[in-house]
Design an enzyme around this catalytic site. Structure first.
Site, mmCIF file in Angstrom:
data_model
loop_
_atom_site.group_PDB
_atom_site.id
_atom_site.type_symbol
_atom_site.label_atom_id
_atom_site.label_comp_id
_atom_site.label_asym_id
_atom_site.label_seq_id
_atom_site.Cartn_x
_atom_site.Cartn_y
_atom_site.Cartn_z
ATOM 1 C CD GLU A 12 122.655 -66.108 44.895
ATOM 2 O OE1 GLU A 12 122.428 -67.279 45.193
ATOM 3 O OE2 GLU A 12 121.967 -65.167 45.292
ATOM 4 C CG ASN B 220 118.406 -67.402 51.157
ATOM 5 O OD1 ASN B 220 117.655 -67.230 52.126
ATOM 6 N ND2 ASN B 220 118.521 -66.526 50.167
ATOM 7 C CD GLU C 110 114.895 -63.777 46.049
ATOM 8 O OE1 GLU C 110 114.882 -63.932 47.275
ATOM 9 O OE2 GLU C 110 114.948 -64.734 45.243
ATOM 10 C CG HIS D 273 119.436 -62.620 47.586
ATOM 11 N ND1 HIS D 273 118.369 -62.523 46.729
ATOM 12 C CD2 HIS D 273 119.812 -63.927 47.579
ATOM 13 C CE1 HIS D 273 118.109 -63.735 46.224
ATOM 14 N NE2 HIS D 273 118.975 -64.599 46.728
ATOM 15 C CE LYS E 293 115.995 -67.370 47.614
ATOM 16 N NZ LYS E 293 115.856 -67.234 46.179
ATOM 17 C CB SER F 175 118.564 -72.943 39.142
ATOM 18 O OG SER F 175 117.451 -72.078 39.010
ATOM 19 N N GLY G 196 115.851 -69.267 40.999
ATOM 20 C CA GLY G 196 114.489 -69.796 41.059
ATOM 21 C C GLY G 196 113.875 -70.113 39.712
HETATM 22 P P1 PGA Z 1 117.525 -70.771 43.992
HETATM 23 O O1 PGA Z 1 117.892 -69.466 44.820
HETATM 24 O O2 PGA Z 1 118.516 -71.840 44.382
HETATM 25 O O3 PGA Z 1 116.114 -71.111 44.398
HETATM 26 O O4 PGA Z 1 117.650 -70.423 42.547
HETATM 27 C C1 PGA Z 1 119.228 -69.112 45.021
HETATM 28 C C2 PGA Z 1 119.322 -67.845 45.793
HETATM 29 O O5 PGA Z 1 118.436 -66.978 45.670
HETATM 30 O O6 PGA Z 1 120.286 -67.654 46.561
#
Ligand code: PGA
Length: 252
Positions: free
Chosen positions: A165, A7, A95, A93, A9, A211, A171
């Site tokens: 997640e 992803n 976010e 997600h 983003k 992560s 992140g």
């Molecule tokens: P990340 O993001 O690997 O940067 O922690 C994962 C995600 O948001 O799907």
């Protein structure tokens, strides 16, 4: 067969995305490549048309889709438009939930749109740090599933991919322990078994995200009930993403 989904983003320009896709598709076409896993990239939507030229080797996912079918929704991209390019769409997600106030009502509309246009949802769930600290994490995940995909008819539910997640792992460089990942995936699998039976539940991919890195991917992929990874930051760098795909080799 594992799923490795990158992803991106809101990252990468058009030339950067084409360069990455070119390298990734050459790697996947190499004779020595035999990892038997589904590799999927979710680029920013504006890059889907140029990433599509690599869709023989690399499946594409949308990072989002509109909750409505068509009409006066300035700035939105419909499932019908996306379906020309993608097989999958990330829905729910954290976010999107956090920054765009996506509630269960909205997520359910998006899931309906995805199925209407033959797009397979990659549905994300995850607890916040305080839910983890309070020991409330199973309830949170159960609630997130019960108010969304568990309401679907069985044939649609069976066609979803679930991504666990933890919000506090996204992140941040922090990950749950392997035992904590395994425990949550087993819990989700048990919920699915109760709803659609052992056979169908065993076929549903449950991915881990948060992560993921070159260092931890192999051990996470080796956990029971972990059918793949949803990779954010580490999917931006071709060499890192390639190494993560290579990790899936021994785990398939
Ligand atoms: P990340 O993001 O690997 O940067 O922690 C994962 C995600 O948001 O799907």
């Amino acid at each position: 067969m594992k799923y490795i989904i990158g992803n991106w983003k809101m990252n990468k320009t058009a030339p950067e995305s084409i360069d990455f896709m070119r390298k990734l598709s050459s790697f996947l076409m190499e004779d020595t490549y035999d990892f038997n896993c589904h590799v999927v990239i979710a680029p920013p939507v504006i890059h889907l048309p140029h990433c599509f030229q690599f869709s023989k080797e690399i499946n594409l996912a949308a990072q989002n889709l509109a909750a409505e079918d068509f009409g006066a929704y300035t700035g939105e991209i419909s499932a019908a438009m996306l379906s020309e390019y993608v097989k999958y769409a990330i829905i729910g997600h954290s976010e999107r939930r956090q920054y765009f106030q996506e509630t269960a009502v909205i997520l359910n509309k998006k899931i309906t749109m995805a199925f209407k246009y033959n797009i397979r949802p990659v549905f994300c769930v995850g607890e916040k740090e305080q839910d983890r600290e309070l020991g409330n994490y199973f309830n949170v995940i159960e609630g997130q599933l019960n108010e969304t995909i568990m309401l679907l008819p069985d044939e649609h539910l069976s066609n979803c991919i679930i991504a666990y997640e933890p919000v506090w792992a996204i992140g941040t460089g922090k990950t749950p322990s392997l035992a904590q990942i395994e425990e949550m995936h087993a819990y989700i699998r048990k919920m699915l078994v109760l709803k659609i039976g052992k056979y169908n539940a065993s076929k549903m991919p449950i991915l881990y995200g948060g992560s993921c890195s070159v260092k931890n991917s192999s051990s996470i992929l080796h956990q029971n009930n972990v059918d793949g990874l949803l990779v954010g930051g580490a999917s931006l760098d071709f060499m890192h993403f390639k190494e993560i795909i290579e990790c899936s080799d021994t785990s398939c």
